[in-house]
Motif scaffolding. Sequence first.
Motif, PDB file in Angstrom:
ATOM      1  N   THR A   1      -2.704 -30.670  27.838  1.00 25.08           N
ATOM      2  CA  THR A   1      -3.491 -31.017  26.648  1.00 25.08           C
ATOM      3  C   THR A   1      -2.935 -32.239  25.941  1.00 25.08           C
ATOM      4  O   THR A   1      -3.604 -32.802  25.063  1.00 25.08           O
ATOM      5  CB  THR A   1      -3.530 -29.837  25.653  1.00 25.08           C
ATOM      6  N   ASN A   2      -1.736 -32.662  26.294  1.00 30.17           N
ATOM      7  CA  ASN A   2      -1.159 -33.863  25.705  1.00 30.17           C
ATOM      8  C   ASN A   2      -1.224 -35.053  26.651  1.00 30.17           C
ATOM      9  O   ASN A   2      -0.554 -36.065  26.437  1.00 30.17           O
ATOM     10  CB  ASN A   2       0.288 -33.609  25.276  1.00 30.17           C
ATOM     11  N   ILE A   3      -2.021 -34.913  27.708  1.00 28.25           N
ATOM     12  CA  ILE A   3      -2.341 -36.049  28.577  1.00 28.25           C
ATOM     13  C   ILE A   3      -3.823 -36.329  28.398  1.00 28.25           C
ATOM     14  O   ILE A   3      -4.677 -35.518  28.777  1.00 28.25           O
ATOM     15  CB  ILE A   3      -2.003 -35.740  30.048  1.00 28.25           C
ATOM     16  N   LEU A   4      -4.128 -37.464  27.755  1.00 27.77           N
ATOM     17  CA  LEU A   4      -5.504 -37.813  27.422  1.00 27.77           C
ATOM     18  C   LEU A   4      -6.050 -38.820  28.417  1.00 27.77           C
ATOM     19  O   LEU A   4      -5.298 -39.558  29.064  1.00 27.77           O
ATOM     20  CB  LEU A   4      -5.569 -38.378  25.999  1.00 27.77           C
ATOM     21  N   LEU A   5      -7.377 -38.878  28.518  1.00 25.74           N
ATOM     22  CA  LEU A   5      -8.053 -39.741  29.488  1.00 25.74           C
ATOM     23  C   LEU A   5      -9.061 -40.615  28.771  1.00 25.74           C
ATOM     24  O   LEU A   5      -9.923 -40.113  28.031  1.00 25.74           O
ATOM     25  CB  LEU A   5      -8.755 -38.881  30.545  1.00 25.74           C
ATOM     26  N   ASP A   6      -8.950 -41.927  28.958  1.00 26.21           N
ATOM     27  CA  ASP A   6      -9.895 -42.823  28.289  1.00 26.21           C
ATOM     28  C   ASP A   6     -11.188 -42.937  29.081  1.00 26.21           C
ATOM     29  O   ASP A   6     -11.399 -42.206  30.072  1.00 26.21           O
ATOM     30  CB  ASP A   6      -9.252 -44.188  28.028  1.00 26.21           C
ATOM     31  N   ASP A   7     -12.052 -43.840  28.693  1.00 29.83           N
ATOM     32  CA  ASP A   7     -13.363 -43.929  29.336  1.00 29.83           C
ATOM     33  C   ASP A   7     -13.282 -44.404  30.784  1.00 29.83           C
ATOM     34  O   ASP A   7     -14.232 -44.241  31.550  1.00 29.83           O
ATOM     35  CB  ASP A   7     -14.284 -44.854  28.531  1.00 29.83           C
ATOM     36  N   LYS A   8     -12.136 -44.969  31.174  1.00 30.00           N
ATOM     37  CA  LYS A   8     -11.946 -45.407  32.560  1.00 30.00           C
ATOM     38  C   LYS A   8     -11.016 -44.460  33.320  1.00 30.00           C
ATOM     39  O   LYS A   8     -10.517 -44.790  34.382  1.00 30.00           O
ATOM     40  CB  LYS A   8     -11.372 -46.819  32.581  1.00 30.00           C
ATOM     41  N   TRP A   9     -10.777 -43.276  32.758  1.00 33.72           N
ATOM     42  CA  TRP A   9      -9.950 -42.244  33.359  1.00 33.72           C
ATOM     43  C   TRP A   9      -8.475 -42.643  33.473  1.00 33.72           C
ATOM     44  O   TRP A   9      -7.745 -42.133  34.318  1.00 33.72           O
ATOM     45  CB  TRP A   9     -10.479 -41.827  34.729  1.00 33.72           C
ATOM     46  N   VAL A  10      -8.057 -43.552  32.614  1.00 30.45           N
ATOM     47  CA  VAL A  10      -6.641 -43.909  32.568  1.00 30.45           C
ATOM     48  C   VAL A  10      -5.905 -42.869  31.736  1.00 30.45           C
ATOM     49  O   VAL A  10      -6.309 -42.554  30.615  1.00 30.45           O
ATOM     50  CB  VAL A  10      -6.443 -45.312  31.951  1.00 30.45           C
ATOM     51  N   ALA A  11      -4.814 -42.331  32.276  1.00 29.08           N
ATOM     52  CA  ALA A  11      -4.050 -41.277  31.593  1.00 29.08           C
ATOM     53  C   ALA A  11      -3.129 -41.874  30.540  1.00 29.08           C
ATOM     54  O   ALA A  11      -2.478 -42.897  30.781  1.00 29.08           O
ATOM     55  CB  ALA A  11      -3.237 -40.481  32.600  1.00 29.08           C
ATOM     56  N   LYS A  12      -3.081 -41.213  29.396  1.00 26.92           N
ATOM     57  CA  LYS A  12      -2.211 -41.656  28.309  1.00 26.92           C
ATOM     58  C   LYS A  12      -1.498 -40.434  27.717  1.00 26.92           C
ATOM     59  O   LYS A  12      -2.154 -39.452  27.353  1.00 26.92           O
ATOM     60  CB  LYS A  12      -3.017 -42.379  27.225  1.00 26.92           C
ATOM     61  N   VAL A  13      -0.191 -40.507  27.636  1.00 31.90           N
ATOM     62  CA  VAL A  13       0.594 -39.426  27.045  1.00 31.90           C
ATOM     63  C   VAL A  13       0.431 -39.475  25.529  1.00 31.90           C
ATOM     64  O   VAL A  13       0.496 -40.550  24.920  1.00 31.90           O
ATOM     65  CB  VAL A  13       2.080 -39.555  27.425  1.00 31.90           C
ATOM     66  N   SER A  14       0.237 -38.309  24.920  1.00 33.85           N
ATOM     67  CA  SER A  14      -0.011 -38.255  23.477  1.00 33.85           C
ATOM     68  C   SER A  14       0.859 -37.211  22.803  1.00 33.85           C
ATOM     69  O   SER A  14       1.610 -36.487  23.465  1.00 33.85           O
ATOM     70  CB  SER A  14      -1.487 -37.929  23.214  1.00 33.85           C
ATOM     71  N   ASP A  15       0.715 -37.119  21.487  1.00 36.30           N
ATOM     72  CA  ASP A  15       1.343 -36.098  20.638  1.00 36.30           C
ATOM     73  C   ASP A  15       2.867 -36.178  20.689  1.00 36.30           C
ATOM     74  O   ASP A  15       3.531 -35.441  21.426  1.00 36.30           O
ATOM     75  CB  ASP A  15       0.869 -34.703  21.025  1.00 36.30           C
ATOM     76  N   PHE A  16       3.417 -37.062  19.852  1.00 36.21           N
ATOM     77  CA  PHE A  16       4.859 -37.311  19.849  1.00 36.21           C
ATOM     78  C   PHE A  16       5.558 -36.654  18.660  1.00 36.21           C
ATOM     79  O   PHE A  16       6.661 -37.027  18.297  1.00 36.21           O
ATOM     80  CB  PHE A  16       5.127 -38.823  19.832  1.00 36.21           C
ATOM     81  N   GLY A  17       4.900 -35.667  18.054  1.00 34.69           N
ATOM     82  CA  GLY A  17       5.465 -35.037  16.871  1.00 34.69           C
ATOM     83  C   GLY A  17       6.779 -34.323  17.112  1.00 34.69           C
ATOM     84  O   GLY A  17       7.603 -34.186  16.205  1.00 34.69           O
ATOM     85  N   LEU A  18       6.990 -33.828  18.338  1.00 35.75           N
ATOM     86  CA  LEU A  18       8.232 -33.116  18.650  1.00 35.75           C
ATOM     87  C   LEU A  18       9.241 -33.995  19.376  1.00 35.75           C
ATOM     88  O   LEU A  18      10.320 -33.530  19.753  1.00 35.75           O
ATOM     89  CB  LEU A  18       7.932 -31.886  19.513  1.00 35.75           C
ATOM     90  N   SER A  19       8.892 -35.269  19.590  1.00 28.95           N
ATOM     91  CA  SER A  19       9.755 -36.143  20.383  1.00 28.95           C
ATOM     92  C   SER A  19      11.112 -36.321  19.731  1.00 28.95           C
ATOM     93  O   SER A  19      11.267 -36.251  18.510  1.00 28.95           O
ATOM     94  CB  SER A  19       9.089 -37.506  20.577  1.00 28.95           C
ATOM     95  N   LYS A  20      12.093 -36.554  20.584  1.00 33.84           N
ATOM     96  CA  LYS A  20      13.475 -36.641  20.128  1.00 33.84           C
ATOM     97  C   LYS A  20      14.139 -37.851  20.767  1.00 33.84           C
ATOM     98  O   LYS A  20      13.995 -38.079  21.968  1.00 33.84           O
ATOM     99  CB  LYS A  20      14.239 -35.373  20.526  1.00 33.84           C
ATOM    100  N   THR A  21      14.825 -38.636  19.946  1.00 33.05           N
ATOM    101  CA  THR A  21      15.624 -39.712  20.505  1.00 33.05           C
ATOM    102  C   THR A  21      16.821 -39.091  21.187  1.00 33.05           C
ATOM    103  O   THR A  21      17.597 -38.368  20.562  1.00 33.05           O
ATOM    104  CB  THR A  21      16.093 -40.675  19.407  1.00 33.05           C
ATOM    105  N   GLY A  22      16.952 -39.356  22.457  1.00 33.48           N
ATOM    106  CA  GLY A  22      17.963 -38.682  23.250  1.00 33.48           C
ATOM    107  C   GLY A  22      19.289 -39.403  23.233  1.00 33.48           C
ATOM    108  O   GLY A  22      19.511 -40.326  22.449  1.00 33.48           O
TER     109      GLY A  22
END
Length: 853
Positions: free
Chosen positions: A647-668
Motif C-alpha cells: 500500500t506504500n508503493i504507488l503507481l502513476d498514470d504510466k505505471w511507474v512505481a513510487k515509494v511513499s509514506d515516509f512518516g516512520l522513516s529513520k535516518t540510519g
Amino acid sequence: MRSNTNILFSLIIASLIVITGSKASSGLDSFVISCGLPSNVGMDNHGRRWRSDYRFLTSSTNTINSTAQYKDPSLPSQIPYMSARIFTSPTTYKFPVSSESRHWLRLHFYPSEYSSLDPSDAYFAVYANDVTLLHNFSSFIAAQALTQAYFIKEYSLLPIQSGELNITFTPSLSHHGSYAFVNGIEIVPMPEIFKPAKLVSTDRFIDVGNRPLQTMFRLNVGGNFIEPKEDSGHLSRTWYSDTPYLLGARSGVTSGADENVTIQYPSEMSRSIAPLDVYSFARTMGPNASVDQNYNLTWVFQVDPKFTYIVRLHFCELELDKINQRVFDIYVNNQTAQEAADVLAWTRSKGVPTYKDYAIYVTNGPGDEELWVALQPSVSKKPEYYDAILNGLEIFKVSSDDRNLAGHNPTPSDMLLEDEARKKFSPSEANHAPIIGGVAGGAVGVAVAVAICFVAYKKRKQDRGSDSIARSWLPIYWNSQTTASKSTFSAVSSTLSSLRQGLCRHFSLQEVKYATKSFNESQVIGVGGFGKVYKGVIDGGTNVAIKRSNPTSKQGVLEFQTEVELLSKLRHKHLVSLIGFCEENGEMIIVYDYMANGTLREHLYKSNKPALPWKQRLKICIGAARGLHYLHTGAQFIIIHRDVKTTNILLDDKWVAKVSDFGLSKTGPDLHQNHVTTIVKGSFGYLDPEYFRRQQLTAKSDVYSFGVVLFEVICARPALDPNLPKEQVSLADWALMCQREGNLESIIDPELRGETNPECLKKFVETALKCIADHGPERPSMGDVLWNLEFALQLQENPSGGEHAAEEKANDAYVKHNAVAILNVGEGSTNATTNEMNDSSVVFSQFFQQKGR
C-alpha cells in the motif's frame, strides 16, 4: 554383596548428578528447566543447557508432554518454547534450594496449540509455596493484548526455610475445559539487593526484606538491549531499552562513557545491582537550557492497581565532575520522590555508580493503571546546567499482605480492536495465538512484554468492575501515534516553517479547502493511519493527493515533520514527489503528486481490477527497489523507510512505481556503523523479526519487508490472511515452509501461468527468499536485490539470449539507475549521493562477482 552395594552407590551418585546437573555453575541450587523436553538435555541458540523437568514433578499423572504445532518466527530459540508441560489437574514441581538466599523464579510461556488443545482455554493459577504468582491467568489473552508470541514472568522469592521450593500449576475451575501449561522454569539464587525504600511524599520507609516481589520493568536507560549472558553476577537478567516508555516528543539525548571514564563500583555497592553496561550509558535532557527548564524527562508504565511498587533508579555521572552542575527533582506519579538530586553529591566522583529506591502505592481509582517517573531540573538550586540524568530503571511489584502478586488479565485497547477489525484480524478469535508473534515479526521478554504495547491512550475506559480493570494496551506500531503536546506541535510548526524558503511549497488552509471542495467525502481516495487522503486540484488543473491528519487529534506530529523534511530534500523518479504542506490552525496536511493508478496492492488482490501481467509486475518491483536503493545509498546517512508494503508503493498514470509514506522513516547509521537502536515501528506481516527482537534497525529491515512485497506480487495474496489455516496465515512463513517442502510453485498466482520464463521466475523467487532470511546479515543489500530483479527482467525479455547477455544488460541498467539517481538529487538533499560512486568498488564487485546470487 560388595557388587550390589557398589551398584546401589553408583545409582545414588548418578541420580544426584542428574538432579544437580541442571544447576548452573553460578549456584548450587540453580535450575534451567525446559518443560516437556523429550530428552534430558537440550541446548538453546545461545548455548545454554536446559534440562528436562520430569525428575522434579511430584506426579506425572494428568500431565502431558507436548510440542507446539507451530513455531513462531519470533521465538529466540526452539528450547524451551517449542516443548511444554500440560496440566489438567493441580500438579507440583519440587526443587531443592538453599534456605539462605532469595531466588529469581522465571516462568517462560509460549501460548500455542499443544496436543490439539485450544490455547484460549488455558486459564490457570501458579503458586510458589504460599505465594500466589498468577490467578485465573490467560497467557493467550496476555499475548494478544501485548502482541507478543512469548513472554517471561519473573519473581523474587524469599529464602525458603524448608529448603524445598514447590511450584504448583492449577487449572482454573471457573473456565470450562481449562488447563495449565509452562514451557520453561528458571531458578537462580540471588544476593540480597533490596533495602528499605522511602515512600514518596512521606517520611516512612517500606521494608521489602520479608516480601516476595515481581519484576515489572528492567531498563537500560539510554543504552542497548543487554542479554542474560551479559548480566552481572550470573543472575541472567535481561535489560531492555527505555525508548518505548518515553512520553512525548522531548526524549532527551543519549550518550555513553568515553574512553577516559572508567566505571568503578563503590566498596559498599555490589556489582550484582546492575551490570557495567547499565552505568556506561545515560539519557540526559540535552544542551538547550531554556527549553530544558520547561519540560520533564518522563517515562510511563502500565501496572496493576492496589499494589505497592519499588522504583529503582540507577545513576552514574559520565560527563561532569563538580557538585551543583546538574541538579534535578525526581517525581513518581506526580509526587515528589527526591528534591535536588545531584549524582556527584552522592558519589563524589565521576564514573561511580549509585542507585536510589522509592516506594509508591498505586490506588484503584479510574485511570490508576499507570506509573509515571519524571525528572525535572531544579531551577531553584541554580545549577550550572539545567539538566537531568538517568542510567537505568527497574520497577518491582511488592506482594500484598496475603502474599499475592497476581494481577488481572489485560484488556486490549480500543485502538487495537478497531485497527485489527479494520484489517479483519480479530484478537478475539481462538486458535490465533501462533499468529501473534509472526504478525508482529518478533518478541522480547518480560519487561518489554509487559508494557511496550501501550505508550499512549486514545480513550480511558470508565466504570469497570473490579474483575475487569480498565486498561489500554496498544500494539507496537501504535507507538508512532503517541499524543503530542501543544508545545511539541508548535516546535514542529516552527521547524517546518523554515522549509518555506524554496524547498517545498507552503499552502494556506484556504487553498487546501478549495482544492478538496472543503474536504468533501466524495474526494476521499484512501484512508491510512495518519488520516484521510483526498484527490484535489490546484493551480487551475493540476491533480494532487492531499493527506490530512485527523483534525480532532494532534497524533502523528513527528511523522508529519519527518515526512515533510525528508521529501523536501529528496528527489527521485521512484519516490513520491512532495509538492508542499499546510500547518495552519493546527492542521497537518501534506500535498503530493497524484498517483492515477493507486496502490500496488489494489492491483494484486481484493479488487475488481484486472490482474497485472507478469512483466509489468516485475517492472513495478524494480522501480520500488530503485527507490529504496536510493534511500539506502543516496545520502550521507542511510534513510530506512521502516514501513515498506504494497500500500506504500504507488503507481502513476504510466505505471511507474513510487515509494511513499515516509512518516516512520529513520535516518540510519553512517557508513561505519551497522544499526541504529530505536523503538519498533512498522506494519504487521512485514516487520523484520530481528529488528523486533533486538530493537536494532538496519537497512536489512527494509529488505525483509520488501521480500514480503515480492511474495505478495508473485502470489497475489495478502501478507497476512487470518482466514487461512494457521500455517498459511503469514505469507513469509508460508513461503518458507513451501520452499522447505519443495512445492513453492503451488502458491504462485494462477494468473501468471504461461506468462513467466522459468529462469526468470526462479531468479525472482530466489531473491525473495533471500530477502526474508531470519537474520539480517544473511539478506542481500537493496543494491543486490535490485540487480537480481534487473537480471530476472532480462531473462524474461530475452529468454534465448543466455545468462551472460542478461548479466550484461542488468549491469547496464544498474549503472544507469545509479547515474540518474545522482542527477536527481534536489538542492536540499543531504549531500553525499556521491557516496554511491565513491564506493564504486563495492558497486562493481556486485557486477563481476556473480557467484552466490
